[in-house]
Design a protein around this motif. Structure first.
Motif, short mmCIF file in Angstrom:
data_model
loop_
_atom_site.label_atom_id
_atom_site.label_comp_id
_atom_site.label_asym_id
_atom_site.label_seq_id
_atom_site.Cartn_x
_atom_site.Cartn_y
_atom_site.Cartn_z
N LEU A 1 117.43 82.26 3.02
CA LEU A 1 118.69 81.61 3.40
C LEU A 1 119.11 82.00 4.81
O LEU A 1 120.30 82.12 5.11
N ASN B 1 106.33 76.23 4.15
CA ASN B 1 106.53 76.17 5.60
C ASN B 1 106.42 74.75 6.13
O ASN B 1 105.57 74.45 6.98
N ALA C 1 120.25 84.00 7.95
CA ALA C 1 121.07 85.21 8.11
C ALA C 1 121.79 85.61 6.82
O ALA C 1 122.13 86.77 6.61
N SER D 1 112.32 77.99 1.94
CA SER D 1 113.65 78.09 2.54
C SER D 1 114.58 77.19 1.72
O SER D 1 114.11 76.32 0.97
N GLY E 1 110.60 84.41 8.53
CA GLY E 1 110.25 84.06 7.15
C GLY E 1 108.87 84.60 6.77
O GLY E 1 108.67 85.06 5.65
N ASP E 2 107.92 84.54 7.69
CA ASP E 2 106.55 84.99 7.40
C ASP E 2 106.51 86.50 7.22
O ASP E 2 105.86 87.01 6.30
P1 ATP Z 1 110.31 79.70 8.29
O1 ATP Z 1 111.01 79.35 9.53
O2 ATP Z 1 109.03 80.41 8.48
O3 ATP Z 1 110.30 78.61 7.25
P2 ATP Z 1 112.37 80.80 6.72
O4 ATP Z 1 113.31 79.71 7.05
O5 ATP Z 1 111.85 80.94 5.36
O6 ATP Z 1 111.19 80.85 7.71
P3 ATP Z 1 114.44 82.60 7.49
O7 ATP Z 1 115.39 82.24 6.42
O8 ATP Z 1 114.69 82.20 8.88
O9 ATP Z 1 112.98 82.20 7.06
O10 ATP Z 1 114.26 84.18 7.51
C1 ATP Z 1 113.69 84.93 6.46
C2 ATP Z 1 114.56 86.11 6.14
O11 ATP Z 1 114.78 86.89 7.33
C3 ATP Z 1 115.95 85.72 5.63
O12 ATP Z 1 115.91 85.54 4.24
C4 ATP Z 1 116.76 86.94 6.07
O13 ATP Z 1 116.60 87.99 5.15
C5 ATP Z 1 116.11 87.33 7.40
N1 ATP Z 1 116.79 86.68 8.54
C6 ATP Z 1 116.45 85.52 9.14
N2 ATP Z 1 117.30 85.20 10.14
C7 ATP Z 1 118.20 86.19 10.19
C8 ATP Z 1 119.36 86.47 11.01
N3 ATP Z 1 119.74 85.63 11.97
N4 ATP Z 1 120.07 87.59 10.75
C9 ATP Z 1 119.69 88.43 9.77
N5 ATP Z 1 118.63 88.24 8.97
C10 ATP Z 1 117.88 87.14 9.17
#
Ligand code: ATP
Length: 326
Positions: free
Chosen positions: A226, A164, A228, A193, A256-257
């Motif tokens: 990744l 994070n 969405a 991420s 993500g959490d």
């Molecule tokens: P952080 O911001 O805590 O570092 P992150 O970047 O690891 O989080 P994201 O990739 O934003 O987390 O989201 C985690 C998971 O949530 C993604 O792998 C996906 O499965 C789902 N997700 C996130 N955003 C979307 C979206 N816009 N539409 C659909 N699913 C989403």
């Protein structure tokens, strides 16, 4: 018994919810901090979860503890600092629901976590110890976090790490990399991420970057989020991608959490990590992607954690839609 012990920042996210008559943002006070979001989700889903954190002696700190208690998180290891106020993070959202932060923490109470706050008995009683990198940015919380991780390793606990990365919170980039690499060297389960993976490895290609990480460290399961698009895994030399769900995201804070909490929740169903197979990982990510997607539908992190019923319903709906298409 404690299933998950989460250590690190517990703070207030001020999330914009609209604009005033003169066009300035109006903020909503939301409980946050990545390890706290993970703890709240797991406890909401019935997992015995404890949090180790430090807040200020102010109404923000009180609200944070009350919120976690309302989600059934054991807060007996959350201490209150008499001098330093609770950390505040103001969030700015763009049109896609992605955010940037402005932190009010020079220092904030989260950095004041001390080694003495780590109760050995709790570490001995837990199954998974989860931590991130915000508590490694400085203060006494860095030493406290490493102390907890070392205790976890000594007691053969499963160590979970979600870096994070918040670049704004680090004075020195080299120090940031060094601390994150140290985290990777201690953990069995890692969530990053795609941007974080690139940042740590300098490699743009996902497959290559993930392999660099697992070659360098003894990580058992690496998951890359990744947005969405969905998520990617590297497990016992096997790799794969699980497509995300299409939703109308309004705020990705905490996605993500809560996604990671879902992975841990499902892993806890297994008696041991040794019995895990690739097909289990694929199923786990299918559900975790749904949980992440559901978390983007509402503002704030903790208020957006879906219930187990909501997750089941969402998965059922999507399975039916898939079958209709075939
Ligand atoms: P952080 O911001 O805590 O570092 P992150 O970047 O690891 O989080 P994201 O990739 O934003 O987390 O989201 C985690 C998971 O949530 C993604 O792998 C996906 O499965 C789902 N997700 C996130 N955003 C979307 C979206 N816009 N539409 C659909 N699913 C989403």
């Amino acid at each position: 018994e404690i299933e998950v012990l989460s250590i690190g920042e517990l703070l207030i996210d001020f999330t914009p919810v609209g604009a005033s008559a003169n066009g300035k943002p109006i903020y909503e006070q939301n409980p946050g901090g990545a390890p706290a979001n993970v703890a709240a989700a797991l406890a909401k889903w019935g997992r015995a979860t404890s949090m180790i954190a430090r807040v200020g002696n102010d109404f923000f700190g009180e609200d944070l503890i009350t919120t976690l208690e309302n989600h059934y998180v054991d807060c007996s290891l959350i201490s209150t600092d008499g001098d330093i106020p609770t950390t505040l993070a103001f969030v700015k959202l763009n049109a896609e629901g992605n955010r940037s932060f402005s932190f009010y923490r020079k220092p904030g109470a989260d950095l004041m976590l001390r080694k003495e706050d780590i109760d050995k008995a709790y570490i001995k009683r837990c199954k998974i110890l989860h931590f991130g990198s915000v508590s490694l940015t400085g203060g006494t919380s860095r030493e406290a976090t490493w102390h907890a991780v070392e205790q976890g390793i000594e007691n053969s606990k499963i160590i979970s790490f979600d870096p994070n990365i918040r670049e704004l919170l680090w004075k020195d980039q080299d120090e940031m990399k060094e601390q994150i690499k140290k985290g990777l060297s201690k953990a069995h389960l890692v969530k990053m991420s795609d941007e974080e993976l690139y940042f740590v490895t300098g490699e743009k290609e996902l497959e290559k970057a993930a392999k660099l990480i697992t070659d360098a460290y003894a990580i058992q399961l690496l998951i890359v989020t990744l947005g969405a698009e969905g998520s990617y895994y590297l497990f016992e030399e096997k790799t794969g991608f699980i497509q995300g769900y299409r939703v109308r995201a309004t705020d990705t804070t905490g996605a993500g959490d809560v996604f990671w909490a879902s992975v841990l929740h499902q892993l806890l169903e297994k008696i041991s990590l040794l019995e895990l197979q690739e097909k289990d990982i694929r199923n786990i990510l299918q559900t975790a992607n749904a949980v992440g997607a559901l978390t983007t539908l509402k503002k704030g992190a903790i208020p957006s954690i879906p219930t187990l019923d909501e997750i089941e319903q969402f998965l059922h709906q999507h399975r039916t839609q898939m079958e209709d298409k075939v």
